[in-house]
Write a protein that holds these residues in place. Structure first.
Motif, PDB file in Angstrom:
ATOM      1  N   LYS A 255      10.652   2.885   5.711  1.00 51.03           N
ATOM      2  CA  LYS A 255      10.799   2.973   6.654  1.00 51.03           C
ATOM      3  C   LYS A 255       9.834   1.689   7.367  1.00 51.03           C
ATOM      4  CE  LYS A 255       9.768   7.145   8.946  1.00 51.03           C
ATOM      5  NZ  LYS A 255       8.919   7.737   9.748  1.00 51.03           N
ATOM      6  N   ASP A 256       9.476   0.577   8.145  1.00 44.47           N
ATOM      7  CA  ASP A 256       8.752  -0.240   9.164  1.00 44.47           C
ATOM      8  C   ASP A 256       7.749   1.123   8.672  1.00 44.47           C
ATOM      9  OD1 ASP A 256       6.836  -1.341  11.058  1.00 44.47           O
ATOM     10  OD2 ASP A 256       7.937  -1.639  12.504  1.00 44.47           O
TER      11      ASP A 256
ATOM     12  N   ASP B  20       0.902  -1.341   0.024  1.00 37.21           N
ATOM     13  CA  ASP B  20      -0.433   0.396   0.346  1.00 37.21           C
ATOM     14  C   ASP B  20       1.113   1.174  -0.334  1.00 37.21           C
ATOM     15  OD1 ASP B  20      -2.154  -1.256  -0.341  1.00 37.21           O
ATOM     16  OD2 ASP B  20      -2.141  -1.487   2.221  1.00 37.21           O
ATOM     17  N   PHE B  21       1.877   1.391   0.536  1.00 33.63           N
ATOM     18  CA  PHE B  21       2.510   2.037   0.682  1.00 33.63           C
ATOM     19  C   PHE B  21       3.923   2.302   1.550  1.00 33.63           C
ATOM     20  CE2 PHE B  21       0.573   2.288   5.005  1.00 33.63           C
ATOM     21  CZ  PHE B  21       1.367   2.969   5.746  1.00 33.63           C
ATOM     22  N   CYS B  22       5.101   2.658   0.879  1.00 37.03           N
ATOM     23  CA  CYS B  22       6.184   2.504   1.519  1.00 37.03           C
ATOM     24  C   CYS B  22       7.322   3.820   1.812  1.00 37.03           C
ATOM     25  CB  CYS B  22       7.458   1.928   0.103  1.00 37.03           C
ATOM     26  SG  CYS B  22       9.013   1.928   0.398  1.00 37.03           S
TER      27      CYS B  22
ATOM     28  N   GLN C 297      18.730   2.829   6.670  1.00 36.37           N
ATOM     29  CA  GLN C 297      18.571   1.643   7.516  1.00 36.37           C
ATOM     30  C   GLN C 297      17.047   0.734   7.965  1.00 36.37           C
ATOM     31  OE1 GLN C 297      21.158   1.316  10.238  1.00 36.37           O
ATOM     32  NE2 GLN C 297      21.994   3.245   9.356  1.00 36.37           N
ATOM     33  N   GLY C 298      16.468   1.596   6.802  1.00 39.05           N
ATOM     34  CA  GLY C 298      14.729   0.786   7.029  1.00 39.05           C
ATOM     35  C   GLY C 298      14.913  -1.361   6.479  1.00 39.05           C
ATOM     36  N   MET C 299      13.827  -1.554   6.927  1.00 43.05           N
ATOM     37  CA  MET C 299      13.887  -3.144   6.885  1.00 43.05           C
ATOM     38  C   MET C 299      13.732  -3.451   5.631  1.00 43.05           C
ATOM     39  SD  MET C 299      12.039  -3.553  10.252  1.00 43.05           S
ATOM     40  CE  MET C 299      11.101  -4.957  10.797  1.00 43.05           C
ATOM     41  N   PHE C 300      12.376  -2.951   4.471  1.00 44.53           N
ATOM     42  CA  PHE C 300      12.000  -3.257   3.736  1.00 44.53           C
ATOM     43  C   PHE C 300      12.633  -1.959   2.166  1.00 44.53           C
ATOM     44  CE2 PHE C 300       8.842  -3.429   7.362  1.00 44.53           C
ATOM     45  CZ  PHE C 300       8.591  -4.826   7.547  1.00 44.53           C
ATOM     46  N   PHE C 301      12.928  -3.002   1.189  1.00 49.81           N
ATOM     47  CA  PHE C 301      13.447  -2.125  -0.025  1.00 49.81           C
ATOM     48  C   PHE C 301      12.086  -2.330  -0.745  1.00 49.81           C
ATOM     49  CE2 PHE C 301      15.803  -2.186  -3.315  1.00 49.81           C
ATOM     50  CZ  PHE C 301      16.137  -0.438  -3.523  1.00 49.81           C
TER      51      PHE C 301
END
Length: 180
Positions: free
Chosen positions: A48-49, A28-30, A37-41
């Motif tokens: 960000k989380d 939905d959004f990122c 330092q984000g967990m997701f890419f």
């Protein structure tokens, strides 16, 4: 013969239908994590989380401020992209505010990685200025100004070629190129 034509037409319709759709978004959004330092890419900055997203990630307060139009063009462009609104990350959009002084212009240009759509245009008769807000279909649309590309290119385009292309005297081309 008719059955071969029908089969060919059916294949053509089914192939065009298969190629005419965009893939769905993966999430939905990122919100962009500019600290890396984000967990997701996914596609853009690291994400960000989602639990740490805040209202400020979806807000930019600079579009209400007029740009400085006291230049040769009589216009000012304020670009807003994921660097300004972290919530635009992976959406593939950005926007610009263009301020115009009286008789100002935004020179002919293209966005090589985007299409542009006008959202809002306003004349302010009290200040004799105009404002346009446009959306771009890219997070990084780029801009190529036609006059810079033609008359200010490096290496330069031959005066003879430009004079012939624009059907003007070579001295006029020299004069314009001197501006760059």
């Amino acid at each position: 013969m008719a059955s071969k034509f029908f089969l060919l037409a059916l294949m053509a319709m089914s192939a065009s239908r298969a190629l005419a759709s965009d893939p769905g978004q993966l999430q939905d959004f990122c919100v962009a994590d500019r600290t890396s330092q984000g967990m997701f890419f996914v596609n853009g900055f690291a994400c960000k989380d989602p639990k740490t997203a805040v209202v400020e990630d979806f807000f930019f307060s600079g579009l209400h401020m007029a740009g400085n139009t006291s230049n040769k063009q009589g216009s000012a462009v304020t670009a807003v992209n994921v660097a300004h609104i972290a919530g635009l990350n992976t959406l593939g959009i950005s926007l610009v505010r263009v301020d115009y002084a009286p008789n100002g212009q935004n020179p002919p240009h293209i966005h090589p990685r985007a299409t542009e759509g006008l959202i809002h245009f306003q004349f302010n008769l009290g200040t004799n200025k105009a404002v346009a807000i446009a959306a771009l279909s890219s997070k990084n649309p780029g801009v190529i100004t036609v006059n810079n590309a033609v008359f200010g290119s490096k290496p330069s385009i031959s005066d003879d070629i430009l004079a012939k292309a624009f059907q003007v005297d070579k001295n006029i081309v020299d004069n314009i190129q001197a501006q760059f």
